[in-house]
Design a protein around this motif. Structure first.
Motif, PDB file in Angstrom:
ATOM      1  N   MET A   1       0.835  -1.184   0.000  1.00  0.00           N
ATOM      2  CA  MET A   1       0.000   0.000   0.000  1.00  0.00           C
ATOM      3  C   MET A   1       0.881   1.249   0.000  1.00  0.00           C
ATOM      4  N   SER A   2       0.578   2.169  -0.893  1.00  0.00           N
ATOM      5  CA  SER A   2       1.355   3.401  -0.958  1.00  0.00           C
ATOM      6  C   SER A   2       0.916   4.352   0.161  1.00  0.00           C
ATOM      7  N   ARG A   3       1.826   5.192   0.565  1.00  0.00           N
ATOM      8  CA  ARG A   3       1.540   6.179   1.613  1.00  0.00           C
ATOM      9  C   ARG A   3       1.719   7.564   1.018  1.00  0.00           C
ATOM     10  N   THR A   4       0.687   8.387   1.115  1.00  0.00           N
ATOM     11  CA  THR A   4       0.692   9.710   0.496  1.00  0.00           C
ATOM     12  C   THR A   4       0.436  10.784   1.542  1.00  0.00           C
ATOM     13  N   GLY A   5       1.274  11.794   1.556  1.00  0.00           N
ATOM     14  CA  GLY A   5       1.057  12.957   2.411  1.00  0.00           C
ATOM     15  C   GLY A   5       0.388  14.049   1.612  1.00  0.00           C
ATOM     16  N   VAL A   6      -0.706  14.599   2.144  1.00  0.00           N
ATOM     17  CA  VAL A   6      -1.431  15.676   1.476  1.00  0.00           C
ATOM     18  C   VAL A   6      -1.424  16.883   2.404  1.00  0.00           C
ATOM     19  N   TYR A   7      -0.923  18.007   1.896  1.00  0.00           N
ATOM     20  CA  TYR A   7      -0.713  19.203   2.712  1.00  0.00           C
ATOM     21  C   TYR A   7      -1.478  20.378   2.125  1.00  0.00           C
ATOM     22  N   ARG A  31      -8.877   4.855  -3.391  1.00  0.00           N
ATOM     23  CA  ARG A  31      -8.002   4.017  -4.212  1.00  0.00           C
ATOM     24  C   ARG A  31      -7.009   3.214  -3.375  1.00  0.00           C
ATOM     25  N   GLY A  32      -7.181   3.229  -2.065  1.00  0.00           N
ATOM     26  CA  GLY A  32      -6.406   2.350  -1.199  1.00  0.00           C
ATOM     27  C   GLY A  32      -5.110   2.912  -0.671  1.00  0.00           C
ATOM     28  N   SER A  33      -4.850   4.194  -0.905  1.00  0.00           N
ATOM     29  CA  SER A  33      -3.624   4.777  -0.377  1.00  0.00           C
ATOM     30  C   SER A  33      -3.787   5.059   1.115  1.00  0.00           C
ATOM     31  N   ASP A  34      -2.715   4.862   1.844  1.00  0.00           N
ATOM     32  CA  ASP A  34      -2.659   5.266   3.247  1.00  0.00           C
ATOM     33  C   ASP A  34      -2.341   6.756   3.250  1.00  0.00           C
ATOM     34  N   VAL A  35      -3.343   7.579   3.561  1.00  0.00           N
ATOM     35  CA  VAL A  35      -3.212   9.026   3.417  1.00  0.00           C
ATOM     36  C   VAL A  35      -2.963   9.687   4.766  1.00  0.00           C
ATOM     37  N   ILE A  36      -1.925  10.503   4.799  1.00  0.00           N
ATOM     38  CA  ILE A  36      -1.672  11.386   5.938  1.00  0.00           C
ATOM     39  C   ILE A  36      -2.056  12.779   5.470  1.00  0.00           C
ATOM     40  N   ALA A  37      -3.137  13.327   6.026  1.00  0.00           N
ATOM     41  CA  ALA A  37      -3.675  14.601   5.561  1.00  0.00           C
ATOM     42  C   ALA A  37      -3.467  15.676   6.622  1.00  0.00           C
ATOM     43  N   HIS A  38      -2.876  16.799   6.206  1.00  0.00           N
ATOM     44  CA  HIS A  38      -2.617  17.905   7.127  1.00  0.00           C
ATOM     45  C   HIS A  38      -3.150  19.212   6.565  1.00  0.00           C
ATOM     46  N   ASP A  39      -4.088  19.823   7.293  1.00  0.00           N
ATOM     47  CA  ASP A  39      -4.515  21.191   7.035  1.00  0.00           C
ATOM     48  C   ASP A  39      -3.635  22.049   7.942  1.00  0.00           C
ATOM     49  N   LEU A  40      -2.551  22.573   7.392  1.00  0.00           N
ATOM     50  CA  LEU A  40      -1.517  23.211   8.205  1.00  0.00           C
ATOM     51  C   LEU A  40      -2.031  24.406   9.000  1.00  0.00           C
ATOM     52  N   CYS A  41      -2.914  25.195   8.417  1.00  0.00           N
ATOM     53  CA  CYS A  41      -3.443  26.360   9.140  1.00  0.00           C
ATOM     54  C   CYS A  41      -4.353  25.915  10.281  1.00  0.00           C
TER      55      CYS A  41
END
Length: 198
Positions: A1-7, A31-41
């Motif tokens: 499984m791919s790991r994706t960071g979303v900023y 789509r099965g990605s391990d997502v790390i999601a950050h809303d920085l503000c």
């Protein structure tokens, strides 16, 4: 499984940038990605680089700031990254610029060769997608400004840390856009996010 960071770097809840962020995160998770999601503000990420942080090369865990240590540790585990932000004065918003300066540090994201000072990227993320919003028409952006955001991401930041596949899409002009245009842009954002996993 791919790991994706979303900023995401936009301070106003309900902005079109937030809609893009939500669409991308959902598409990647579907789509099965391990997502790390950050809303920085929203998370209150502190952009200011302290004097202490500039003195020595830091390891991911070598900070008393728990949030910063988390971001440094996470970025080392990613297979791909997505950055979502507006074009403000030809730059990313301060929170994202600060994130780059504080997280993508020597010893975390790159190291310099002792002999010639050339960087060696340390991140395993080989791909990145940058999704920008803008109120500057494309021809004016290119003729008058030379598209500085493209240079920042594709020449200065991401290759330096080892990202060799940099993709970028600009949605413009946002302020006067129709609902139909925004729906089309959200579909494109989802498609671009999905393509990042292939």
């Amino acid at each position: 499984m791919s790991r994706t960071g979303v900023y995401l770097a936009h301070p106003r809840p309900g902005s079109f940038n937030h809609a893009v962020f939500d669409a991308v995160v959902q598409e990647l998770r579907d789509r099965g990605s391990d997502v790390i999601a950050h809303d920085l503000c929203a998370e209150g990420f502190t952009p200011g680089l302290s004097a202490d942080e500039t003195e020595t090369v830091r390891a991911a865990s070598d900070s008393p700031d728990g949030q910063l240590s988390l971001h440094r540790a996470e970025v080392a585990t990613l297979d791909a990254m997505v950055f979502i932000h507006p074009n403000w004065w030809g730059m990313p918003p301060a929170v994202l610029t600060g994130w780059v300066q504080r997280v993508l540090m020597p010893g975390v994201a790159y190291k310099l060769a002792a002999s010639d000072g050339e960087p060696e990227g340390l991140l395993k993320a080989g791909r990145a997608l940058v999704l920008n919003t803008s109120d500057t028409p494309a021809d004016r952006e290119e003729i008058e400004f030379g598209d500085p955001l493209d240079k920042i991401w594709s020449a200065c930041v991401l290759p330096y840390v080892g990202v060799t596949d940099v993709r970028r899409v600009v949605f413009r002009t946002v302020t006067d856009s129709s609902d139909e245009a925004r729906e089309s842009w959200l579909r494109e954002a989802r498609d671009q996010a999905a393509a990042l996993l292939v």
